[in-house]
Design a protein around this motif. Structure first.
Motif, short mmCIF file in Angstrom:
data_model
loop_
_atom_site.label_atom_id
_atom_site.label_comp_id
_atom_site.label_asym_id
_atom_site.label_seq_id
_atom_site.Cartn_x
_atom_site.Cartn_y
_atom_site.Cartn_z
N GLU A 1 3.45 1.00 2.78
CA GLU A 1 4.92 2.06 2.37
C GLU A 1 5.15 2.90 2.85
N ILE A 2 6.30 3.66 3.76
CA ILE A 2 6.15 4.82 4.48
C ILE A 2 7.33 5.50 4.00
N PRO A 3 7.13 6.96 3.51
CA PRO A 3 8.56 7.92 2.94
C PRO A 3 8.69 7.98 4.17
N VAL A 4 10.20 7.90 4.71
CA VAL A 4 11.23 8.46 5.71
C VAL A 4 10.97 9.64 6.19
N THR A 5 10.36 10.81 5.29
CA THR A 5 10.36 11.93 5.36
C THR A 5 8.71 12.25 6.64
N ARG A 6 8.29 11.01 6.78
CA ARG A 6 7.50 11.15 7.97
C ARG A 6 8.58 11.52 9.21
N TYR A 7 9.20 10.71 8.94
CA TYR A 7 9.52 10.61 10.74
C TYR A 7 10.71 11.73 10.88
N VAL B 1 21.17 -3.73 9.67
CA VAL B 1 22.04 -4.27 8.44
C VAL B 1 21.92 -4.53 7.57
N GLY B 2 22.18 -4.85 7.09
CA GLY B 2 21.59 -4.85 5.03
C GLY B 2 22.74 -4.30 5.00
N ASP B 3 22.58 -3.04 3.89
CA ASP B 3 23.88 -2.79 3.00
C ASP B 3 23.59 -0.91 4.35
N GLU B 4 25.07 -0.25 3.81
CA GLU B 4 25.15 0.62 5.01
C GLU B 4 24.04 1.62 5.36
N PHE B 5 23.23 1.61 6.49
CA PHE B 5 22.37 2.33 6.91
C PHE B 5 22.72 4.06 6.39
N LYS B 6 22.51 4.39 5.50
CA LYS B 6 23.00 5.44 4.53
C LYS B 6 21.18 6.05 4.53
N LEU B 7 20.74 6.73 4.99
CA LEU B 7 19.06 7.14 4.56
C LEU B 7 18.83 7.95 3.15
N LYS B 8 18.25 8.47 2.63
CA LYS B 8 18.12 9.27 1.49
C LYS B 8 16.72 9.94 1.61
N THR B 9 16.14 10.84 1.58
CA THR B 9 14.56 11.98 0.92
C THR B 9 13.52 11.04 0.36
N ASP B 10 13.83 9.99 0.01
CA ASP B 10 12.98 9.31 -1.17
C ASP B 10 12.86 8.11 -0.60
N THR B 11 14.13 7.49 0.79
CA THR B 11 13.74 6.53 1.17
C THR B 11 12.80 6.00 1.48
N VAL B 12 12.15 4.69 1.05
CA VAL B 12 10.93 4.26 1.69
C VAL B 12 10.97 2.83 3.01
N ILE B 13 9.98 3.05 3.79
CA ILE B 13 9.86 1.50 5.31
C ILE B 13 9.11 0.95 4.65
N THR C 1 0.64 -1.28 0.09
CA THR C 1 -0.53 0.16 0.02
C THR C 1 0.58 1.33 0.03
N ASN C 2 0.58 2.36 -0.90
CA ASN C 2 1.76 3.17 -0.75
C ASN C 2 1.00 4.37 0.14
N ASN C 3 1.80 5.09 1.09
CA ASN C 3 0.82 5.75 2.02
C ASN C 3 0.95 7.28 1.96
N ASN C 4 -0.02 7.31 1.66
CA ASN C 4 0.28 8.89 1.66
C ASN C 4 -0.85 9.31 2.56
N ASN C 5 -1.72 8.89 2.84
CA ASN C 5 -2.99 9.05 4.12
C ASN C 5 -1.88 7.93 4.81
N PHE C 6 -1.37 8.32 5.84
CA PHE C 6 -1.01 7.23 6.56
C PHE C 6 -1.57 7.26 7.89
N LYS C 7 -1.93 6.39 8.37
CA LYS C 7 -2.88 6.39 9.68
C LYS C 7 -2.42 5.16 11.14
N GLN C 8 -2.19 6.12 11.72
CA GLN C 8 -1.31 4.89 12.54
C GLN C 8 -1.93 3.19 13.43
#
Length: 366
Positions: free
Chosen positions: A123-129, A105-117, A2-9
């Motif tokens: 699918e939660i954009p990291v810009t939520r946090y 873990v996994g690849d080096e943890f280096k977030l980008k502005t368009d990274t998705v969780i 689900t694309n999370n444009n309207n994120f709900k807790q």
């Protein structure tokens, strides 16, 4: 996904509704035969209940009772034979454990502005946090009385995620970062489980009813596999039960693990788990393990490792015709374990028969 444009807790317990508190202890499978089919039909699945996505609500009670239970001398004697091996077992377990000190873990943890969780069918954009500036330039932190700027870390993100997803507690959660896909996958890791070789733990009362239940077939499959390991190797075994949002059904997985007569320890790395389910929209619902031929009484090891608000189940007396099952959850707010009734978590297995019998000769007297 689900694309999370309207994120709900969301919270894992949209599956459950709180009822009045009742006394509940270890449940034996043969007790299910005494359950009323009328009660089950009232709680049966409806069109409204079949839509699961985005319907999770927090239902962990603020307060729960805790009653101490009398210790069973007979149980102590039966389990005391394992005491001499416990110290040696812990050394062996430590040598096989592959847990990492870092949550990332996994690849080096280096977030980008368009990274998705990717988590819980969303699918939660990291810009939520974090703001674009924080992701690009770092976040301010206090260290030794001074304010310093550091890149967003995996631990920073886990703390943020925990506010939306209560089960992602920092101590039990790892974040797997896939650089090429530019996604972060949270993995709730099971910790070491162990049989109760010293005493019975006191239990806490609570009660839930569930319009959506884990298929009884999954429990039956687990018991069959656990019985096989008990009979052939004399060991426990662990499994995880997940909910697939796209298929809207539960599934069970046995991760890589080391098993023993009195413990089972997962050794599967978080990135292995993430890769295994990379194409599924899933969420962990339950951790289940066996106690071999012993009673399904949570041990101190179980109490230490089962500290996320998900479901936990223990199957004991695996050599009995009807094994015994204990089901519970954990309340972060009260820091207590809350026992649940098995029929409130698993589907009732005796709801209908596969064969139509002639019941015309049965008279009901009023």
């Amino acid at each position: 996904m689900t694309n999370n444009n309207n994120f709900k807790q969301t919270d894992i317990f949209a599956l459950f509704e709180i009822e009045e508190e009742q006394e509940t202890q270890t449940i034996s499978l043969n007790d299910l035969t005494e359950q009323s089919e009328q009660k089950d039909s009232k709680e049966g699945t409806t069109e409204e209940n079949t839509s699961k996505r985005g319907r999770f609500e927090k239902v962990i009670p603020e307060n729960s009772k805790e009653d101490s239970k009398d210790k069973k001398v007979e149980e102590k004697k039966k389990l005391s034979t394992f005491e001499d091996t416990k110290k040696n077992d812990s050394k062996a377990s430590n040598s096989t454990s592959k847990s990492k000190s870092s949550a990332g873990v996994g690849d080096e943890f280096k977030l980008k502005t368009d990274t998705v969780i990717n988590y819980a069918g969303q699918e939660i954009p990291v810009t939520r946090y974090f703001s674009v500036d924080e992701i690009t330039n770092g976040v301010n932190k206090k260290k030794k009385g001074e304010v310093v700027t550091e890149p967003v870390s995996d631990k920073d993100l886990i703390r943020k995620l925990n506010k939306d997803f209560a089960e992602l507690v920092p101590q039990l959660t790892s974040l797997v970062f896939f650089e090429k896909k530019n996604i972060v996958v949270p993995v709730l890791q099971a910790r070491k489980k162990g049989a109760n070789v010293t005493k019975e733990e006191s239990l806490t009362d609570s009660s839930f009813s569930s319009p959506l239940r884990i298929p009884f077939q999954l429990l039956q499959n687990f018991i069959s596999i656990a019985r096989n390991y008990s009979e052939h190797y004399g060991t426990e075994i662990h499994a995880d039960i997940y909910f697939d949002y796209d298929q809207e059904k539960f599934f069970m997985d046995f991760p890589k693990q080391v098993v023993h007569a009195i413990w089972a320890e997962r050794i599967e790395e978080p990135q292995e788990t993430a890769l295994k389910f990379i194409n599924r929209s899933y969420r962990k619902i339950m951790e289940i393990h066996s106690h071999h031929k012993m009673a399904p009484i949570p041990s101190s090891t179980d109490n230490e490792s089962e500290r996320s608000p998900i479901l936990y189940a223990i199957v004991g007396r695996i050599d009995s015709y009807f094994p015994e099952v204990t089901v519970r959850t954990f309340s972060p707010s009260t820091q207590k374990h809350i026992p649940l009734k098995m029929e409130q978590v698993f589907e009732y297995p005796f709801k209908q028969t596969s064969i139509q019998y002639n019941l015309n000769g049965v008279e009901v007297e009023e």
